[in-house]
Design an enzyme around this catalytic site. Structure first.
Site, mmCIF file in Angstrom:
data_model
loop_
_atom_site.group_PDB
_atom_site.id
_atom_site.type_symbol
_atom_site.label_atom_id
_atom_site.label_comp_id
_atom_site.label_asym_id
_atom_site.label_seq_id
_atom_site.Cartn_x
_atom_site.Cartn_y
_atom_site.Cartn_z
ATOM 1 N N ASP A 60 -26.821 9.317 -32.366
ATOM 2 C CA ASP A 60 -27.646 10.439 -31.902
ATOM 3 C C ASP A 60 -29.082 10.025 -31.566
ATOM 4 O OD1 ASP A 60 -25.505 12.107 -32.172
ATOM 5 O OD2 ASP A 60 -26.214 13.149 -33.959
ATOM 6 N N ARG B 272 -29.574 23.667 -27.951
ATOM 7 C CA ARG B 272 -28.543 23.621 -28.987
ATOM 8 C C ARG B 272 -29.081 22.991 -30.260
ATOM 9 N NH1 ARG B 272 -23.893 20.182 -27.465
ATOM 10 N NH2 ARG B 272 -23.542 20.563 -29.663
ATOM 11 N N LYS C 8 -29.810 20.606 -38.235
ATOM 12 C CA LYS C 8 -28.688 21.305 -37.587
ATOM 13 C C LYS C 8 -27.348 20.781 -38.119
ATOM 14 C CE LYS C 8 -27.173 19.852 -33.368
ATOM 15 N NZ LYS C 8 -25.729 19.559 -33.404
ATOM 16 N N ASN C 9 -27.225 19.465 -38.178
ATOM 17 C CA ASN C 9 -25.933 18.890 -38.548
ATOM 18 C C ASN C 9 -25.616 19.031 -40.038
ATOM 19 O OD1 ASN C 9 -25.480 18.283 -35.930
ATOM 20 N ND2 ASN C 9 -25.650 16.051 -36.133
ATOM 21 N N SER D 184 -15.349 9.319 -40.196
ATOM 22 C CA SER D 184 -15.661 10.453 -39.327
ATOM 23 C C SER D 184 -16.469 11.470 -40.109
ATOM 24 C CB SER D 184 -14.358 11.094 -38.824
ATOM 25 O OG SER D 184 -14.574 12.453 -38.485
ATOM 26 N N ARG E 256 -13.559 13.168 -28.113
ATOM 27 C CA ARG E 256 -13.794 13.913 -29.346
ATOM 28 C C ARG E 256 -12.527 14.574 -29.903
ATOM 29 N NH1 ARG E 256 -19.944 15.818 -29.690
ATOM 30 N NH2 ARG E 256 -19.591 14.932 -31.713
ATOM 31 N N ILE F 133 -19.829 4.394 -31.183
ATOM 32 C CA ILE F 133 -19.236 5.622 -31.741
ATOM 33 C C ILE F 133 -18.561 6.479 -30.658
ATOM 34 C CG2 ILE F 133 -19.634 7.684 -33.179
ATOM 35 C CD1 ILE F 133 -20.321 5.148 -34.694
ATOM 36 N N CYS G 257 -20.294 18.280 -26.691
ATOM 37 C CA CYS G 257 -20.955 17.461 -25.672
ATOM 38 C C CYS G 257 -19.919 16.796 -24.775
ATOM 39 C CB CYS G 257 -21.779 16.375 -26.341
ATOM 40 S SG CYS G 257 -23.221 16.992 -27.183
HETATM 41 C C1 UD1 Z 1 -21.054 14.238 -35.943
HETATM 42 C C2 UD1 Z 1 -22.355 14.846 -35.469
HETATM 43 C C3 UD1 Z 1 -22.805 14.194 -34.166
HETATM 44 C C4 UD1 Z 1 -22.847 12.682 -34.311
HETATM 45 C C5 UD1 Z 1 -21.533 12.141 -34.888
HETATM 46 C C6 UD1 Z 1 -21.590 10.660 -35.196
HETATM 47 C C7 UD1 Z 1 -22.339 17.103 -36.304
HETATM 48 C C8 UD1 Z 1 -22.196 18.544 -36.005
HETATM 49 N N1 UD1 Z 1 -22.191 16.248 -35.283
HETATM 50 O O1 UD1 Z 1 -20.071 14.527 -34.946
HETATM 51 O O2 UD1 Z 1 -24.081 14.700 -33.827
HETATM 52 O O3 UD1 Z 1 -23.084 12.087 -33.056
HETATM 53 O O4 UD1 Z 1 -21.201 12.830 -36.094
HETATM 54 O O5 UD1 Z 1 -22.611 10.389 -36.092
HETATM 55 O O6 UD1 Z 1 -22.605 16.710 -37.417
HETATM 56 N N2 UD1 Z 1 -12.851 10.697 -34.155
HETATM 57 C C9 UD1 Z 1 -11.489 10.578 -33.997
HETATM 58 N N3 UD1 Z 1 -10.688 11.555 -34.522
HETATM 59 C C10 UD1 Z 1 -11.184 12.635 -35.197
HETATM 60 C C11 UD1 Z 1 -12.589 12.743 -35.361
HETATM 61 C C12 UD1 Z 1 -13.398 11.757 -34.826
HETATM 62 O O7 UD1 Z 1 -10.998 9.624 -33.412
HETATM 63 O O8 UD1 Z 1 -10.393 13.467 -35.663
HETATM 64 C C13 UD1 Z 1 -13.732 9.648 -33.593
HETATM 65 C C14 UD1 Z 1 -14.719 10.198 -32.571
HETATM 66 O O9 UD1 Z 1 -14.149 10.271 -31.287
HETATM 67 C C15 UD1 Z 1 -15.835 9.204 -32.666
HETATM 68 C C16 UD1 Z 1 -15.840 8.811 -34.149
HETATM 69 O O10 UD1 Z 1 -14.548 9.158 -34.641
HETATM 70 O O11 UD1 Z 1 -15.525 8.054 -31.916
HETATM 71 C C17 UD1 Z 1 -16.915 9.480 -34.979
HETATM 72 O O12 UD1 Z 1 -16.878 10.859 -34.796
HETATM 73 P P1 UD1 Z 1 -17.316 11.868 -35.941
HETATM 74 O O13 UD1 Z 1 -18.071 11.104 -36.995
HETATM 75 O O14 UD1 Z 1 -16.153 12.651 -36.370
HETATM 76 O O15 UD1 Z 1 -18.346 12.805 -35.167
HETATM 77 P P2 UD1 Z 1 -18.523 14.362 -35.270
HETATM 78 O O16 UD1 Z 1 -18.258 14.828 -36.656
HETATM 79 O O17 UD1 Z 1 -17.808 15.003 -34.165
#
Ligand code: UD1
Length: 429
Positions: free
Chosen positions: A317, A409, A32-33, A175, A133, A339, A128
């Site tokens: 995850d 989902r 999915k991801n 990220s 986020r 995370i 979620c």
């Molecule tokens: C993706 C995955 C999710 C997984 C996560 C971490 C998908 C669709 N989802 O989510 O399943 O749990 O990676 O492996 O692939 N952050 C910020 N600012 C930003 C973006 C992120 O501060 O602009 C922070 C987040 O709050 C979090 C950390 O960075 O603490 C990591 O988030 P991120 O790696 O971006 O996760 P997602 O891409 O949302």
């Protein structure tokens, strides 16, 4: 009277009659991801794209709806789990709250819309309930490619006067989503982009391989550094989505926690080395043969202190699923969630089933020695839901899990797959 789809999703529950050892083989679905950013990246091209091995789960359907809402023509191929995408030259550059609210990955259409058309209005994401986020990393990095943005009433309004321009960007924090958005956007920017301190989850490598497969020019030049030459003309091609490592890890834990014996098929063991090493340390017997992992559970689970971390660390995850297994250990374990700040919602439900888990800040202290008891439960997010199923699989009697729309989902045919392994599980509406 027929209920509408949303009502049925809210009403559906799972009933699990546990205490059965799982046995047999399970084939892992497409990731999915990995599929979500690849679907978003299809916006870059107006040539035919065939995607194979897409998992049939709600988030993917939502992303396809989003693509259709901007004018993409998406056809389901006769071959199972394959689609054909044909984009027009002109697509809309608007992604509505209704489509993005349930699925945070909706924000990934921002990069390709800006790269191709120079403007976009995209809802800020829901997703979620596991934490705030934010999307600041996405926006600040896109600004370095030349965009201006404002957030008005929950929507990002972004535009660039000229074509996006390649830049040197170092992410201040790893990220997954921000790395993906920037890879997609800079694939069509003018000149060269260097992205450093990238997230290096296997799904990101899959995205890079996909973009290169349709004519992108992206190269890994360091462990966390990418060099991207902007391309203009993408070509038609087909691409097979990688298998889902989180689904694979979830079935590994299902084997371990039920003291079962499973063959996990269709996953490259190298991408889940961390999980395999940890499960081995905890006492599971694991053998690897090419793309097949054999796992045998044990009733003597060891304990561990562990932190979630960006890849190649232990994935957030998989945190809830691992916690269920650690409840079976004879000694106390500690999990630090590094995370997401609010990812312990499964704890209260597991405690209702007899677990002894306390949380303090981002740490969970898991006492162990738990024999889970059947109960009526509420699912709260995608991975928390699956953790409740894992616990229920070990509990005698009937466990009912409400609000399983979260589960739909991200897990393809989970009841069917578990039933094939001997679980007594059914969906009731
Ligand atoms: C993706 C995955 C999710 C997984 C996560 C971490 C998908 C669709 N989802 O989510 O399943 O749990 O990676 O492996 O692939 N952050 C910020 N600012 C930003 C973006 C992120 O501060 O602009 C922070 C987040 O709050 C979090 C950390 O960075 O603490 C990591 O988030 P991120 O790696 O971006 O996760 P997602 O891409 O949302």
């Amino acid at each position: 009277k027929r209920r509408n789809f949303t009502q049925s999703l809210i009403m559906d529950k799972l009933e699990v009659f546990g205490a059965k050892k799982l046995k047999g083989s399970v084939r892992i679905s497409g990731s999915k991801n990995a599929a979500l950013p690849i679907l978003a990246a299809s916006i870059l091209s107006n040539k035919k794209i065939i995607l194979k091995n897409l998992p049939n789960v709600k988030d993917i359907q939502t992303m396809i709806k989003l693509l259709e809402s901007i004018g993409s023509i998406v056809k389901y191929s006769k071959k199972k789990n394959s689609i054909i995408i044909q984009n027009k030259n002109k697509l809309k550059t608007f992604a509505s709250y209704n489509l993005v609210k349930t699925m945070r990955a909706g924000i990934l259409v921002l990069g390709p819309m800006l790269a191709r058309y120079g403007n976009a209005i995209v809802s800020t994401p829901g997703g979620c309930t596991i934490g705030v986020r934010p999307i600041d990393l996405h926006l600040k990095a896109l600004a370095k490619l030349g965009i201006n943005y404002k957030i008005i009433d929950g929507y990002v309004h972004a535009h660039s006067k000229k074509k996006l321009k390649g830049a040197k960007i170092k992410f201040p924090k790893k990220s997954v989503g921000a790395t993906e958005n920037l890879i997609i956007a800079s694939s069509m920017a003018e000149g060269t982009t260097i992205l450093s301190n990238c997230a290096i989850e296997p799904e990101i490598k899959d995205l890079v391989n996909f973009i290169n497969c349709i004519g992108g020019k992206i190269k890994w030049i360091g462990k966390r550094t990418l060099k991207i030459h902007g391309a203009n003309n993408f070509k038609k091609n087909e691409y097979t989505i990688m298998p889902d490592r989180i689904e694979a890890g979830t079935y590994l834990i299902a084997a371990a926690v039920t003291e079962g014996n499973l063959k996990i098929l269709g996953i490259d063991p190298n991408i889940i080395k961390t999980e395999i090493n940890i499960l081995t340390k905890l006492g599971a017997k694991i053998k690897i043969k090419n793309e097949q992992i054999n796992i045998k559970g044990t009733n003597d689970i060891k304990n561990i202190n562990i932190k979630t971390a960006p890849y190649p660390g232990f994935p957030t995850d998989m945190q809830g699923q691992l916690m269920v297994l650690l409840c079976k250990s004879k000694k106390r374990s500690i999990i630090s969630e590094e995370i997401f700040e609010n990812r312990f919602m499964h704890v209260a439900e597991l405690n209702r089933m007899g677990a002894k888990i306390k949380t303090k800040g981002n740490k969970a202290f898991i006492e162990g020695n738990t024999n889970f008891k059947a109960a009526e439960l509420m699912a709260t997010d995608l991975r928390a839901s699956v953790s409740l199923i894992l616990a229920a699989l070990t509990a005698k009697g009937k466990t009912t899990i409400n609000r399983i729309y979260h589960l739909d989902r991200g897990y393809e045919q989970i009841e069917k797959k578990l039933r094939k392994l001997g679980a007594n599980i059914r969906r009731v509406s």
